[in-house]
Structure formats: structure tokens, C-alpha cells
Design a protein around this motif. Structure first.
Motif, PDB file in Angstrom:
ATOM      1  N   UNK A 279       0.835  -1.210   0.000  1.00  0.00           N
ATOM      2  CA  UNK A 279       0.000   0.000   0.000  1.00  0.00           C
ATOM      3  C   UNK A 279       0.869   1.259   0.000  1.00  0.00           C
ATOM      4  N   UNK A 280       1.877   1.301   0.871  1.00  0.00           N
ATOM      5  CA  UNK A 280       2.729   2.493   0.942  1.00  0.00           C
ATOM      6  C   UNK A 280       3.604   2.630  -0.299  1.00  0.00           C
ATOM      7  N   UNK A 281       4.021   1.497  -0.875  1.00  0.00           N
ATOM      8  CA  UNK A 281       4.780   1.550  -2.121  1.00  0.00           C
ATOM      9  C   UNK A 281       3.917   2.105  -3.246  1.00  0.00           C
ATOM     10  N   UNK A 282       2.660   1.667  -3.296  1.00  0.00           N
ATOM     11  CA  UNK A 282       1.721   2.205  -4.278  1.00  0.00           C
ATOM     12  C   UNK A 282       1.468   3.682  -4.055  1.00  0.00           C
ATOM     13  N   UNK A 283       1.411   4.082  -2.780  1.00  0.00           N
ATOM     14  CA  UNK A 283       1.225   5.490  -2.436  1.00  0.00           C
ATOM     15  C   UNK A 283       2.387   6.337  -2.959  1.00  0.00           C
ATOM     16  N   UNK A 284       3.623   5.849  -2.773  1.00  0.00           N
ATOM     17  CA  UNK A 284       4.796   6.579  -3.273  1.00  0.00           C
ATOM     18  C   UNK A 284       4.752   6.681  -4.795  1.00  0.00           C
ATOM     19  N   UNK A 285       4.396   5.590  -5.445  1.00  0.00           N
ATOM     20  CA  UNK A 285       4.286   5.615  -6.912  1.00  0.00           C
ATOM     21  C   UNK A 285       3.215   6.598  -7.366  1.00  0.00           C
ATOM     22  N   UNK A 286       2.099   6.636  -6.653  1.00  0.00           N
ATOM     23  CA  UNK A 286       1.006   7.531  -7.020  1.00  0.00           C
ATOM     24  C   UNK A 286       1.433   8.992  -6.915  1.00  0.00           C
ATOM     25  N   UNK A 287       2.244   9.316  -5.895  1.00  0.00           N
ATOM     26  CA  UNK A 287       2.687  10.695  -5.728  1.00  0.00           C
ATOM     27  C   UNK A 287       3.427  11.204  -6.966  1.00  0.00           C
ATOM     28  N   UNK A 288       4.206  10.318  -7.599  1.00  0.00           N
ATOM     29  CA  UNK A 288       5.022  10.753  -8.731  1.00  0.00           C
ATOM     30  C   UNK A 288       4.391  10.536 -10.086  1.00  0.00           C
ATOM     31  N   UNK A 289       3.180   9.968 -10.113  1.00  0.00           N
ATOM     32  CA  UNK A 289       2.605   9.548 -11.391  1.00  0.00           C
ATOM     33  C   UNK A 289       2.235  10.732 -12.291  1.00  0.00           C
ATOM     34  N   UNK A 290       2.025  11.919 -11.692  1.00  0.00           N
ATOM     35  CA  UNK A 290       1.619  13.078 -12.490  1.00  0.00           C
ATOM     36  C   UNK A 290       2.788  13.984 -12.875  1.00  0.00           C
ATOM     37  N   UNK A 291       4.009  13.532 -12.618  1.00  0.00           N
ATOM     38  CA  UNK A 291       5.171  14.268 -13.112  1.00  0.00           C
ATOM     39  C   UNK A 291       5.215  14.146 -14.639  1.00  0.00           C
ATOM     40  N   UNK A 292       5.868  15.105 -15.313  1.00  0.00           N
ATOM     41  CA  UNK A 292       5.780  15.156 -16.785  1.00  0.00           C
ATOM     42  C   UNK A 292       6.252  13.895 -17.510  1.00  0.00           C
ATOM     43  N   UNK A 293       7.405  13.338 -17.109  1.00  0.00           N
ATOM     44  CA  UNK A 293       7.988  12.219 -17.842  1.00  0.00           C
ATOM     45  C   UNK A 293       8.389  11.099 -16.895  1.00  0.00           C
ATOM     46  N   UNK A 294       8.579   9.918 -17.479  1.00  0.00           N
ATOM     47  CA  UNK A 294       9.038   8.771 -16.699  1.00  0.00           C
ATOM     48  C   UNK A 294      10.411   9.051 -16.090  1.00  0.00           C
ATOM     49  N   UNK A 295      11.259   9.769 -16.805  1.00  0.00           N
ATOM     50  CA  UNK A 295      12.579  10.119 -16.295  1.00  0.00           C
ATOM     51  C   UNK A 295      12.467  10.980 -15.035  1.00  0.00           C
ATOM     52  N   UNK A 296      11.456  11.867 -15.005  1.00  0.00           N
ATOM     53  CA  UNK A 296      11.226  12.698 -13.823  1.00  0.00           C
ATOM     54  C   UNK A 296      10.802  11.834 -12.638  1.00  0.00           C
ATOM     55  N   UNK A 297       9.968  10.820 -12.905  1.00  0.00           N
ATOM     56  CA  UNK A 297       9.523   9.905 -11.846  1.00  0.00           C
ATOM     57  C   UNK A 297      10.724   9.172 -11.250  1.00  0.00           C
ATOM     58  N   UNK A 298      11.586   8.650 -12.130  1.00  0.00           N
ATOM     59  CA  UNK A 298      12.763   7.906 -11.688  1.00  0.00           C
ATOM     60  C   UNK A 298      13.670   8.800 -10.846  1.00  0.00           C
ATOM     61  N   UNK A 299      13.958  10.007 -11.343  1.00  0.00           N
ATOM     62  CA  UNK A 299      14.843  10.928 -10.627  1.00  0.00           C
ATOM     63  C   UNK A 299      14.253  11.349  -9.286  1.00  0.00           C
ATOM     64  N   UNK A 300      12.939  11.599  -9.280  1.00  0.00           N
ATOM     65  CA  UNK A 300      12.301  12.019  -8.025  1.00  0.00           C
ATOM     66  C   UNK A 300      12.381  10.916  -6.972  1.00  0.00           C
ATOM     67  N   UNK A 301      12.097   9.692  -7.368  1.00  0.00           N
ATOM     68  CA  UNK A 301      12.174   8.574  -6.425  1.00  0.00           C
ATOM     69  C   UNK A 301      13.589   8.408  -5.880  1.00  0.00           C
ATOM     70  N   UNK A 302      14.562   8.535  -6.756  1.00  0.00           N
ATOM     71  CA  UNK A 302      15.952   8.420  -6.337  1.00  0.00           C
ATOM     72  C   UNK A 302      16.306   9.519  -5.346  1.00  0.00           C
ATOM     73  N   UNK A 303      15.902  10.749  -5.656  1.00  0.00           N
ATOM     74  CA  UNK A 303      16.221  11.868  -4.778  1.00  0.00           C
ATOM     75  C   UNK A 303      15.472  11.782  -3.455  1.00  0.00           C
ATOM     76  N   UNK A 304      14.296  11.144  -3.451  1.00  0.00           N
ATOM     77  CA  UNK A 304      13.565  10.933  -2.195  1.00  0.00           C
ATOM     78  C   UNK A 304      14.380  10.037  -1.260  1.00  0.00           C
ATOM     79  N   UNK A 305      15.088   9.069  -1.830  1.00  0.00           N
ATOM     80  CA  UNK A 305      16.003   8.249  -1.018  1.00  0.00           C
ATOM     81  C   UNK A 305      17.102   9.106  -0.405  1.00  0.00           C
ATOM     82  N   UNK A 306      17.531  10.138  -1.139  1.00  0.00           N
ATOM     83  CA  UNK A 306      18.569  11.036  -0.646  1.00  0.00           C
ATOM     84  C   UNK A 306      18.096  11.946   0.466  1.00  0.00           C
TER      85      UNK A 306
END
Length: 534
Positions: A350-377
Motif C-alpha cells: 500500500x505504501x509503495x503504491x502510495x509513493x508511486x502515485x505521488x510521482x505519477x503526475x510528473x511530466x515524464x518517466x525520467x522525472x519519476x525515476x529521478x524524483x524517487x531516487x532523490x527521495x532516497x537522498x
């Protein structure tokens, strides 16, 4: 004979160094930070190694020695120095920090499969953000089912894959530098002393968290400190060997990337596809086509897939078993016939899906990937702060915490070093909240800033709510009725949707949305205070 038997259980200092090395740094870490800082990252790596990695690893060694009877886990260090509740909350934050990590790992599996099958990034280029999220969730479901059947095999596979990954990294560094002697040219120009000096500005501070994220993980080897024959003398040798190997990999690895990539004009998708671009360029340099890229891609997929399955199981079991009955609600501790905490797995999904949902409306898939990575940072360095806090508590009361291995004999100096590491990590965590890889103060920048805050509040805040739910279970026998659960879930969903929309809304609409979110938040608090469930 007894002495010979005991010796078999000792871990030599080179073996411990290699174990730590596998947990600390990888090829992708080089790519991520090279994208953030260019060739200047070489100086950053040197500073990190001497001012951060060395004291960090030696502090971990002492904490592992002090709390050796409790397994040496981070939550046991905090529990032993600050009490039961803070120990629980540390376990929760450590688990919460793993959520973005496993989501990022699942994303990397999707990307790796695309390269391993197609030999290019076409698979992810043609994929929408929603398809990317769907594939990631599908991988979660598959590996949660797989790990329960093949757990031991996957643990072995992830260990072998980890060593293979480091082998590929060393191979890249050696072959990249050797290519210069075969007529190769350095893409980054000019390559001089000025090129490796970073610009110490606000943008630089926002990238330090990802550097810390790259080098943390040393606490995983803490339980093995007491398994050395002479920890006081051998453990520092292990850490020195770790630093030397890490220095070689980070400094020469970053230089090697500068051979194939112009650090002043890097591809916008370098964080997502850079590892594959690098091995592709290496293969072209040695006239073997995509051979090295395919080797790396399949190594990456196998390693990350096994790691993901092990992580999904280990992090959930650790949270449920480590926090015990006092703070963890009964419904999360429920196990099925196979002894698996099934509701804990559902919470993870559920929480993993929640994190994915937060980034789903970013412009591009590359933005989603970068945002998730930076969230780890952001989240991972934040959890690392607990290590230095525990160390400071130990050195403030050394008589209560005897240790076979001691880092810095002078307690005041040791406490000061711990405080230094804590401040550096805390500052990096705070500045890391500011978005990277996008234009400052653009609509996407604001979107990422808001979903960063939403992700942190939900992941950490839920850990503070669970003990309240447990108290209600103890008082009423049932925490909430079905109606109460439905209403609270509805409030949470509406809050998250508004939070996501807030990021993409026009500035004029944001004040209204903030007020709406605040009202809904108050409603959630009122629901939590709802009396006895009927």
C-alpha cells in the motif's frame, strides 16, 4: 581441539572489509552523483571519505560491540540508549526509509529488463508514467509471492549478484582508463584541477544527501564486529581497507565516467540510463558492440530482482518482530499459516503504491525515476542520524556502555565527532528536500517539493499513529469499527489526492488547497479520537 573449533567462527579483517564494501557503494551510485556534480564529485568523494565515511564506520564498530547481545541492529542501539518507544520509532523510520528504496529498486528492474531485452532504452521511452507504475506494482506482487518460496536461494543470489556488480564496476574502471593508452580521448574538456573543484552553492548542498545515501549501509556489518578475534586491532584495519577500496572506486570511477561523458553536457536521463550508456560506450571503444552492456544489464536485473525479494521480506519481518506487541497493532502482527505477516506485506504494498502515485503526475518517466531516487537522498540520510545520536549517548555515559572496541579514547572528542557527523547528515537531509534535476521554482519544482513533504509526513507520521491504534486495541479490544476505518481511509485518500494536485496547481489555487488539506487533516485527527468503536 576447542581452540581450533573457536577459530573457525572468527571473521578475518579482510573478509569484514569486503562484506562492508558490498553494502556501501555500487556503480549506480557513481552515475547518480556524477550527474549531480559532474567532475567536481571527485573532490566531494575525497571529502566524504575522510570527513564522514571513516568516522561513520568506526562509530558503527563501537555501537556493534556495545550492543552485541542484541544483534547490533540500529533500533536496539536506540532502545538501549533512549528507551523502548524511541527504539520502536527508530525501527519504524528505518523501515519507512526502505519503502522509497524498494520502489526505486523495482523501477530499476523495469528499466534493466528493457535494456537487457531490447539493448536500448526504447522500452521505457515508449512507456507512460501510469504504465511504469503498473509494471512496478506487478513486480512487487510477483516478488512478494516468490520470496516466500525461494528465500534462501534469493539471499544467496543477491550476495553473488552484489559481488558480480562490483566486479563489473572494477572492470569498467580498469578498462576505461586502459582505453586511453589505446588512443582513446577524454570527453570532458578541459580536464584540469579546476574541473574537479565543485561549486559550493545552494544547489551543491541539495546534492549532499545523495552522496550520504551512496556511502551509508555500513551499520549492516555491525553485528560481525564481535566475531573478530581481536576487534580493537583488526576492526580499524577492515575500515581502512574499506576506505581504500571505496576511494579507488569513487575517484577513478568518476574519472572514468568523464572519459566517456562530457561532464558539462550530460544526458538528461543519465540517472536512469547512465549505467547502460557507460557500458555501451565501453563496448564501442573496444569494438565489441553491446557485449559489456548486455553483461551489465543481466547482472543488474538478476541482482536487483533477488535483492528486491529479500528486502520485501526482511524489512517487513524486522518491523513486525522487532517492535513487538507494545506499539505495533495486532492486525499488523497477524500471520498466515506459513508464518508470514500477511498484513505487514499489504501495508508495504500500500505504501509503495502510495509513493508511486505521488510521482505519477510528473511530466515524464525520467522525472519519476529521478524524483524517487532523490527521495532516497532525503529519507535515508535522515535515518542515519539515529546512528550518530546513539553514539553520542554512548560516549556521554561510557561507564554504562562498555565496549571491546572503542573509537577515540577521549570521550569529549569522540562525542564532538559524533555531533559533527549528526549535524552534517541533518543539514544534508533538510537541504535534500529541495528538488533536483528540474528548473528551480518551475511548476515541476514546486510539484516535487510538495510531494517530497507529503511523502515524508505520511511515511514518518504513520509510525507515530500506530502506537495510538495499539492503545485503542488494548482499551476497546477493537481499534476502530469498519465504518471508522472506511472514513479514515477516505480522508487519507482525499488528502493525498489534494496534495498531489497542489503540486501541479497554479499559484493562485495553492492557498485554497492548503486550507482544504489542513481542514481534512483536522478531520483525520478527530476521527482518531473517536470514542469506542460500535
Amino acid at each position: 581441539m576447542d581452540n581450533l573449533e573457536n577459530r573457525k567462527h572468527y571473521i578475518s579483517w579482510p573478509v569484514l572489509a569486503l562484506m562492508a564494501f558490498v553494502t556501501v557503494i555500487g556503480f549506480d551510485d557513481l552515475i547518480y552523483n556524477f550527474k549531480n556534480q559532474g567532475m567536481g564529485v571527485i573532490t566531494s568523494w575525497i571529502l566524504m571519505l575522510f570527513l564522514y565515511v571513516i568516522p561513520y564506520s568506526l562509530m558503527v564498530g563501537q555501537l556493534g560491540s556495545v550492543f552485541n547481545k542484541e544483534g547490533g541492529g540500529l533500533s536496539s542501539w536506540i532502545r538501549g540508549t533512549n528507551g523502548e518507544f524511541l527504539g520502536y520509532f527508530t525501527a519504524w523510520t528505518y523501515w519507512a526509509a526502505s519503502i522509497p528504496y524498494v520502489v526505486d529498486t523495482a523501477n530499476s528492474v523495469v528499466v534493466g529488463l528493457g535494456w537487457a531485452i531490447n539493448g536500448s532504452g526504447k522500452f521505457q521511452d515508449d512507456m507512460s508514467n501510469s504504465q511504469f507504475a503498473l509494471w512496478t506494482l506487478l513486480i512487487f506482487v510477483v516478488f512478494i509471492m516468490v520470496q516466500s518460496r525461494f528465500k534462501r536461494s534469493l539471499e544467496l543470489l543477491s550476495s553473488i549478484g552484489g559481488i558480480a556488480m562490483f566486479g563489473m564496476t572494477v572492470l569498467f574502471v580498469v578498462m576505461a582508463i586502459s582505453s586511453l593508452g589505446m588512443g582513446g580521448h577524454i570527453a570532458t574538456q578541459p580536464m584540469n584541477l579546476g574541473a574537479i573543484i565543485p561549486k559550493f552553492d545552494l544547489k551543491y548542498l541539495t546534492t549532499v544527501g545523495l552522496l550520504i545515501y551512496a556511502v551509508n549501509g555500513c551499520e549492516l556489518i555491525a553485528p560481525f564486529v564481535t566475531k573478530m578475534k581481536k576487534p580493537r586491532r583488526e576492526f580499524p584495519k577492515s575500515m581502512l581497507m574499506l576506505v581504500v577500496m571505496t576511494a579507488f572506486l569513487t575517484i577513478f570511477g568518476s574519472f572514468s565516467l568523464g572519459i566517456f561523458f562530457d561532464a558539462h553536457h550530460l544526458p538528461h536521463d543519465l540517472k536512469m540510463n547512465g549505467s547502460y550508456y557507460a557500458f555501451q560506450a565501453l563496448g564501442q571503444q573496444y569494438h565489441v558492440g553491446n557485449l559489456f552492456m548486455y553483461l551489465f544489464a543481466w547482472t543488474e536485473v538478476i541482482y536487483l530482482a533477488a535483492l528486491l525479494a529479500v528486502l520485501l521480506d526482511a524489512m517487513t519481518r524486522m518491523l513486525i518482530s522487532d517492535t513487538g506487541q507494545k506499539y505495533m497493532p495486532r492486525f499488523l502482527r497477524k500471520k498466515n499459516r506459513a508464518g508470514l505477516p500477511i498484513n505487514g506485506y499489504l501495508l508495504t504494498c500500500f505504501l509503495s503504491g502510495f509513493i508511486l502515485f505521488l510521482g505519477i503526475f510528473l511530466p515524464e518517466m525520467n522525472d519519476v525515476f529521478n524524483w524517487l531516487l532523490n527521495l532516497n537522498g532525503i529519507i535515508s540520510p535522515g535515518v542515519t542520524c539515529w546512528i550518530f545520536y546513539a553514539f553520542m549517548r554512548v560516549r556521554k555515559n561510557p561507564e554504562r556502555y562498555p565496549s571491546e572496541y572503542v573509537f577515540i579514547k577521549n570521550n569529549k572528542l569522540a562525542w564532538t565527532v559524533g555531533f559533527w557527523a549528526l549535524m552534517v547528515t541533518a543539514v544534508a537531509t533538510i537541504f535534500g528536500i529541495a528538488p533536483q534535476d528540474v528548473a528551480e521554482f518551475s511548476s515541476v519544482w514546486w510539484h516535487e517539493l510538495i510531494i517530497n513533504v507529503v511523502a515524508i509526513v505520511v511515511l514518518i507520521g504513520l509510525g507515530a499513529l500506530l502506537p495510538l491504534i495499539t492503545k485503542r486495541e488494548e482499551k476497546y479490544g477493537l481499534a476502530f469499527s469498519r465504518l471508522q476505518w472506511i472514513l479514515m481511509l477516505l480522508v487519507v485518500v482525499i488528502t493525498v489526492v489534494l496534495g498531489v494536485y497542489l503540486g501541479s496547481a497554479k499559484l493562485a489555487d495553492r492557498n485554497l488547497l492548503v486550507i482544504g488539506d489542513a481542514v481534512i487533516g483536522i478531520a483525520l485527527v478527530c476521527l482518531l479520537g473517536w470514542r469506542r468503536p460500535k
